[in-house]
Scaffold this motif. Structure first.
Motif, mmCIF file in Angstrom:
data_model
loop_
_atom_site.group_PDB
_atom_site.id
_atom_site.type_symbol
_atom_site.label_atom_id
_atom_site.label_comp_id
_atom_site.label_asym_id
_atom_site.label_seq_id
_atom_site.Cartn_x
_atom_site.Cartn_y
_atom_site.Cartn_z
ATOM 1 N N GLY A 1 0.698 -1.202 -0.128
ATOM 2 C CA GLY A 1 -0.033 -0.129 -0.109
ATOM 3 C C GLY A 1 0.784 1.314 -0.121
ATOM 4 O O GLY A 1 2.011 1.148 -0.078
ATOM 5 N N SER A 2 0.070 2.283 0.146
ATOM 6 C CA SER A 2 0.752 3.647 0.470
ATOM 7 C C SER A 2 0.261 4.417 1.537
ATOM 8 O O SER A 2 -0.845 5.178 1.369
ATOM 9 N N ALA A 3 0.639 3.854 2.841
ATOM 10 C CA ALA A 3 -0.007 4.387 3.908
ATOM 11 C C ALA A 3 0.648 5.722 4.114
ATOM 12 O O ALA A 3 -0.308 6.487 4.796
ATOM 13 N N TYR A 4 1.575 5.990 3.850
ATOM 14 C CA TYR A 4 2.121 7.488 3.778
ATOM 15 C C TYR A 4 1.949 8.506 2.974
ATOM 16 O O TYR A 4 2.878 8.477 2.060
ATOM 17 N N ASP B 1 -8.838 6.716 0.441
ATOM 18 C CA ASP B 1 -8.723 5.415 -0.140
ATOM 19 C C ASP B 1 -7.412 4.832 -0.396
ATOM 20 O O ASP B 1 -6.950 5.687 -1.230
ATOM 21 N N PRO B 2 -6.843 3.992 0.322
ATOM 22 C CA PRO B 2 -5.579 3.460 0.100
ATOM 23 C C PRO B 2 -5.184 3.182 -1.335
ATOM 24 O O PRO B 2 -5.988 2.822 -2.198
ATOM 25 N N LEU B 3 -3.884 3.453 -1.675
ATOM 26 C CA LEU B 3 -3.402 3.062 -2.957
ATOM 27 C C LEU B 3 -2.776 1.549 -2.828
ATOM 28 O O LEU B 3 -2.242 1.543 -1.466
ATOM 29 N N MET B 4 -2.861 0.816 -3.685
ATOM 30 C CA MET B 4 -2.149 -0.615 -3.436
ATOM 31 C C MET B 4 -1.969 -1.299 -4.498
ATOM 32 O O MET B 4 -2.708 -1.127 -5.771
#
Length: 335
Positions: free
Chosen positions: A83-86, A108-111
């Motif tokens: 993901g891209s949590a930051y 909405d998270p990227l993944m």
């Protein structure tokens, strides 16, 4: 409880490692591999925890643990999603390549689905065929989950997280724009990743694991010099429960699935881009972020991507200065 996979065969040999990372004992009577243990976690977990206590008490035969002998805890996995949590990191990297960032990225998270058929060991070299591809490190946190049902709630996702580790998600930055322009995601720009020598159970992390986040400075060095010390628990827009639930929205996740956080990134004290450690900041967990800041402040990036013989080290230490997961330490090798 700290678990590792010693090199040997495609899936390694499961061992239980002492808290100080000095000793190990074989766990083969419980499960031959970490994946086998995860497939039967309800039975294996209490036995592995009991064995871990015996390791600390000296009640079982012990051998010296050498991080160079370790593969990634899961040398290969059924699934690896990152993901891209930051979102601070995402915003900066997109700014560098002139790409607009939609507001939904904050909600909405990227993944992406990464290659999981073979990971690099924590002390394996990073093979690089062409320096023009722009090889970059990415210091991350990752979790291993048990079985997660389709449509899992956040609470179910959090309960499914069994083990935590560190990650170097190697990226070939100069290949990314062309691949993303096709509208079909990463393939060539995301080669094999590496994970820390040991994976640590959530309960063994104590106060460092809170609210679905790992708290502590992710220590990154480049060629022996301090490069980053961003706190993994700060500026994490999406915690791991959210990331796991996101991955399971439309499909169940098999035991042994690895979910990554994306590059750990902290804002500067003024809320803007972070500063290098030499300038009093917390530094960075990847070169792309530093290059972005250089571009913003000076009009052009000055720091090169990784070249042959460059050495990367990623680690996290506890309050007493002891390594928690062991160190990922990799040298770039031209092939």
């Amino acid at each position: 409880m700290k678990l590792a996979s010693l090199k040997g065969g495609r899936d390694g040999r499961l061992v239980v490692v002492s808290n100080d990372l000095a000793w190990f004992t074989d766990a083969g009577t419980i499960a031959p591999t970490l994946q086998a243990a995860l497939d039967d976690w309800e039975r294996c977990e209490p036995m592995l925890k009991a064995l871990a206590l015996s390791v600390e008490d000296g009640g079982v035969p012990l051998e010296r643990f050498h991080e160079h002998d370790a593969a990634s805890p899961l040398p290969r996995a059924y699934q690896w999603v990152d993901g891209s949590a930051y979102v601070n990191h995402v915003q900066l990297v997109r700014q560098a390549r002139g790409a607009e960032m939609p507001e939904t990225f904050w909600t909405d998270p990227l993944m992406y689905q990464g290659a999981s058929d073979g990971f690099l060991g924590p002390r394996d070299t990073i093979p690089l065929a062409d320096a023009a591809w722009g090889c970059d490190l990415e210091g991350e946190v990752a979790v291993i989950v048990g079985d997660v049902p389709l449509g899992a709630t956040r609470e179910e996702a959090l309960a499914a997280i069994t083990l935590v580790m560190l990650c170097n998600d190697v990226s070939l930055r100069n290949l990314i724009p062309g691949e993303l322009a096709k509208g079909f995601g990463f393939v060539q720009s995301k080669p094999a990743s590496a994970f820390s020598p040991v994976a640590v159970s959530v309960d063994a992390l104590g106060e460092a694991w809170k609210d679905g986040k790992l708290h502590g400075a992710l220590l990154v060095t480049l060629n022996g010099k301090d490069f980053g010390k961003a706190d993994a628990g700060v500026d994490m827009t999406f915690d791991f429960a959210t990331l796991v639930a996101h991955a399971a929205k439309t499909r169940g996740l098999a035991a042994g699935t690895i979910v990554g956080s994306g590059t750990v990134s902290n804002r500067g004290a003024d809320g803007g881009p972070g500063k290098p450690i030499a300038e009093g900041g917390l530094g960075y967990s990847c070169l792309a972020e530093l290059r972005t800041v250089e571009t913003i402040l000076g009009g052009a990036a000055k720091t090169s991507f990784l070249l042959g013989e460059d050495m990367v080290r990623i680690e996290m230490r506890d309050a007493k200065g002891h390594s928690i997961f062991g160190a990922i330490e990799q040298t770039v090798e031209r092939v």
